[in-house]
Design a protein around this motif. Structure first.
Motif, short mmCIF file in Angstrom:
data_model
loop_
_atom_site.label_atom_id
_atom_site.label_comp_id
_atom_site.label_asym_id
_atom_site.label_seq_id
_atom_site.Cartn_x
_atom_site.Cartn_y
_atom_site.Cartn_z
N LEU A 35 -7.88 48.04 -3.54
CA LEU A 35 -8.50 49.29 -3.10
C LEU A 35 -7.54 50.01 -2.16
CD1 LEU A 35 -11.05 51.07 -3.16
CD2 LEU A 35 -11.83 49.84 -1.12
N GLU A 36 -7.13 51.22 -2.55
CA GLU A 36 -6.26 52.05 -1.72
C GLU A 36 -7.13 53.10 -1.04
OE1 GLU A 36 -2.22 51.95 -4.47
OE2 GLU A 36 -3.66 53.56 -4.76
N CYS A 37 -7.01 53.22 0.28
CA CYS A 37 -7.86 54.16 1.02
C CYS A 37 -7.02 55.12 1.85
CB CYS A 37 -8.82 53.41 1.94
SG CYS A 37 -10.16 52.59 1.08
N ALA A 38 -7.39 56.39 1.81
CA ALA A 38 -6.82 57.42 2.68
C ALA A 38 -7.99 58.22 3.24
CB ALA A 38 -5.86 58.30 1.91
N THR A 39 -7.69 59.24 4.05
CA THR A 39 -8.75 60.00 4.70
C THR A 39 -9.66 60.69 3.71
OG1 THR A 39 -7.28 60.39 6.58
CG2 THR A 39 -9.24 61.77 6.41
N GLU A 40 -9.08 61.36 2.73
CA GLU A 40 -9.87 62.16 1.79
C GLU A 40 -10.14 61.45 0.46
OE1 GLU A 40 -11.28 64.97 2.53
OE2 GLU A 40 -10.41 65.00 4.54
N LEU A 53 -1.81 32.31 -3.76
CA LEU A 53 -0.69 33.18 -3.39
C LEU A 53 -0.42 34.21 -4.49
CD1 LEU A 53 1.78 30.61 -1.79
CD2 LEU A 53 0.39 32.32 -0.61
N ALA A 54 -0.52 33.79 -5.74
CA ALA A 54 -0.26 34.70 -6.86
C ALA A 54 -1.29 35.82 -6.90
CB ALA A 54 -0.26 33.94 -8.18
N GLN A 55 -2.51 35.54 -6.48
CA GLN A 55 -3.57 36.55 -6.49
C GLN A 55 -3.43 37.56 -5.36
OE1 GLN A 55 -7.10 34.17 -6.34
NE2 GLN A 55 -7.04 33.62 -8.50
N HIS A 56 -2.59 37.27 -4.38
CA HIS A 56 -2.44 38.15 -3.22
C HIS A 56 -0.97 38.43 -2.92
CE1 HIS A 56 -6.40 36.22 -2.77
NE2 HIS A 56 -6.76 37.35 -2.23
N LEU A 57 -0.18 38.62 -3.97
CA LEU A 57 1.26 38.78 -3.77
C LEU A 57 1.60 40.04 -2.98
CD1 LEU A 57 3.11 37.66 -7.02
CD2 LEU A 57 3.41 36.80 -4.71
N TYR A 63 -0.03 41.62 -0.68
CA TYR A 63 -0.35 41.46 0.73
C TYR A 63 -0.45 39.96 1.00
CZ TYR A 63 -1.42 46.36 0.08
OH TYR A 63 -1.33 47.70 -0.24
N PRO A 64 0.70 39.31 1.20
CA PRO A 64 0.77 37.85 1.19
C PRO A 64 -0.16 37.18 2.20
CG PRO A 64 2.96 38.81 1.15
CD PRO A 64 2.01 39.93 1.43
N LEU A 65 -0.77 36.08 1.76
CA LEU A 65 -1.60 35.27 2.63
C LEU A 65 -0.71 34.38 3.49
CD1 LEU A 65 -4.32 34.05 0.10
CD2 LEU A 65 -4.55 35.89 1.77
N THR A 66 -1.10 34.19 4.73
CA THR A 66 -0.42 33.22 5.59
C THR A 66 -0.93 31.82 5.26
OG1 THR A 66 -2.12 33.34 7.30
CG2 THR A 66 -0.29 34.92 7.45
N MET A 67 -0.26 30.83 5.77
CA MET A 67 -0.69 29.46 5.55
C MET A 67 -2.08 29.24 6.14
SD MET A 67 1.40 25.98 6.40
CE MET A 67 0.85 24.39 5.80
N ALA A 123 9.77 49.08 -6.35
CA ALA A 123 8.39 48.82 -6.75
C ALA A 123 8.17 47.34 -7.02
CB ALA A 123 8.03 49.65 -7.98
N VAL A 124 9.16 46.68 -7.61
CA VAL A 124 9.07 45.24 -7.83
C VAL A 124 8.97 44.52 -6.49
CG1 VAL A 124 10.29 43.20 -8.69
CG2 VAL A 124 10.31 45.32 -10.03
N ALA A 125 9.77 44.97 -5.52
CA ALA A 125 9.72 44.38 -4.18
C ALA A 125 8.32 44.49 -3.60
CB ALA A 125 10.74 45.06 -3.27
N HIS A 126 7.71 45.66 -3.73
CA HIS A 126 6.35 45.86 -3.21
C HIS A 126 5.36 44.95 -3.92
CE1 HIS A 126 2.76 47.76 -1.65
NE2 HIS A 126 2.35 47.98 -2.89
N GLN A 127 5.53 44.79 -5.23
CA GLN A 127 4.61 43.96 -6.01
C GLN A 127 4.60 42.51 -5.54
OE1 GLN A 127 2.51 44.67 -8.92
NE2 GLN A 127 2.68 46.66 -7.95
#
Length: 339
Positions: free
Chosen positions: A123-128, A249-253, A255-259, A309-313
């Motif tokens: 889910l991407e959220c911005a003001t509008e 970890l694969a499901q949250h690449l 926004y990586p999960l911490t240990m 974009a790959v880096a972000h993914q």
């Protein structure tokens, strides 16, 4: 490779999407048994079992054959356009029992695999404006259109079933070319549809998240959410803890999960998780790097995404940091992998 097997070959996916494909294929007079040959699934009749789950690779094999067999059909729209209880099952009950659209989407983002989903959601959220963005779990260009249609249609039908049949997103953006049945998109989505976009998503006013559900029921929501979690075995620690950590970890690449976050999802302490990984001859950082490396390599080889974009993914906001990591993993820069 080990991570590919553990992430993609584990039987964790309820077969509801496959059941929908089979139903449509039978109605079209197709030889649906052929779609299952060599997959390890004992034919379409096996999908009716309450206990069966399939792996990502098994599901994709069946979907790919069905899409090839009915290449001109709006198959994803047909599967996603079924009754909510058929397309979403218990997840639909949980989401309908939420207080608002935003709460329902939060439940869906956490537990969407309980409906047999084969993509990951964000889910991407911005003001509008806000957007439901779809991410491929693994590059599958031959069935991308099907995957996007199925999730977008089922999600939009769900929202309409609760807040009103007239609801529509502001626009839909899709990375693939326009299909032959583009008019069907226009009739269903009732908004501008952009093909060849940089991402797959449905954009809608942020205010939509605050829309209240007349079907709200906290007791029903709690029961249904618990049922979905049990269906996915969330929190169950199996002997192969490495496989579970890889999957999370694969499901949250992006926004990586911490240990600590992974341990919390498994309902164990971080110290216990570290000990179990050590006993398996692994470390958390090594598992995380392996998952990132394999996902990045697949994206570099199978897609035309820019390296940034790959880096972000795979969870890097700084492309330079990603390049350094990729060289450390493979001995060569990302650009060399692409060539």
């Amino acid at each position: 490779m080990r991570a590919s097997a553990t992430k993609l070959d584990l039987p964790t996916i309820p077969p509801s999407v496959l059941s929908g494909i089979v139903e449509i294929g039978v109605g079209e007079g197709r030889d649906v048994d052929r779609w299952f040959a060599g997959t390890g699934i004992a034919g379409p009749a096996a999908l009716s079992s309450d206990s069966i789950k399939v792996s990502f690779r098994q599901a994709v094999s069946v979907v790919r054959r069905a899409v090839e067999d009915m290449s001109e059909a709006p198959l994803g729209m047909q599967v996603g356009g079924r009754d909510i209880l058929l397309s979403m099952g218990m997840l639909g009950v949980a989401m309908r029992s939420a207080a608002t659209v935003g709460e329902a989407l939060s439940i869906g983002l956490e537990l969407h695999q309980a409906s047999g989903s084969l993509m990951d959601l964000e889910l991407e959220c911005a003001t509008e404006a806000a957007a439901l963005r779809l991410h491929e779990r693994w590059p599958e260009p031959l069935i991308l259109r099907f995957l996007c249609e199925e999730i977008l249609c089922s999600t939009i039908l769900f929202v309409r079933s609760v807040v009103g049949a007239d609801w529509a997103p502001e626009r839909v953006e899709l990375t693939y070319p326009a299909p032959s049945y583009t008019r069907r998109y226009e009739r269903f989505f009732r908004c501008p549809v952009v093909f060849g976009a940089e991402a797959n998503r449905a954009v809608f006013p942020t205010a939509t998240l605050a829309l209240r559900f007349p079907t709200r029921s906290e007791p029903t929501r709690a029961i249904a959410v618990d049922a979905c979690r049990r269906m996915l075995d969330v929190g169950a620690v199996e002997p192969d803890v490495v496989a579970i950590v890889e999957t999370l970890l694969a499901q949250h690449l992006r926004y990586p999960l911490t240990m600590g976050a992974v341990a919390a999802r498994l309902h164990i302490t971080e110290r216990t998780l570290r000990r179990r990984l050590t006993e398996a001859g692994e470390s958390f950082s090594a598992v995380r790097d392996r998952v990132r490396r394999q996902r990045a390599t697949a994206l570099l080889r199978e897609t035309a995404l820019p390296i940034a974009a790959v880096a972000h993914q795979v969870g890097y906001s700084d492309i330079r940091e990603f390049r350094r990591a990729y060289i450390r993993w493979t001995g060569q820069p990302p650009s060399a992998e692409r060539r």
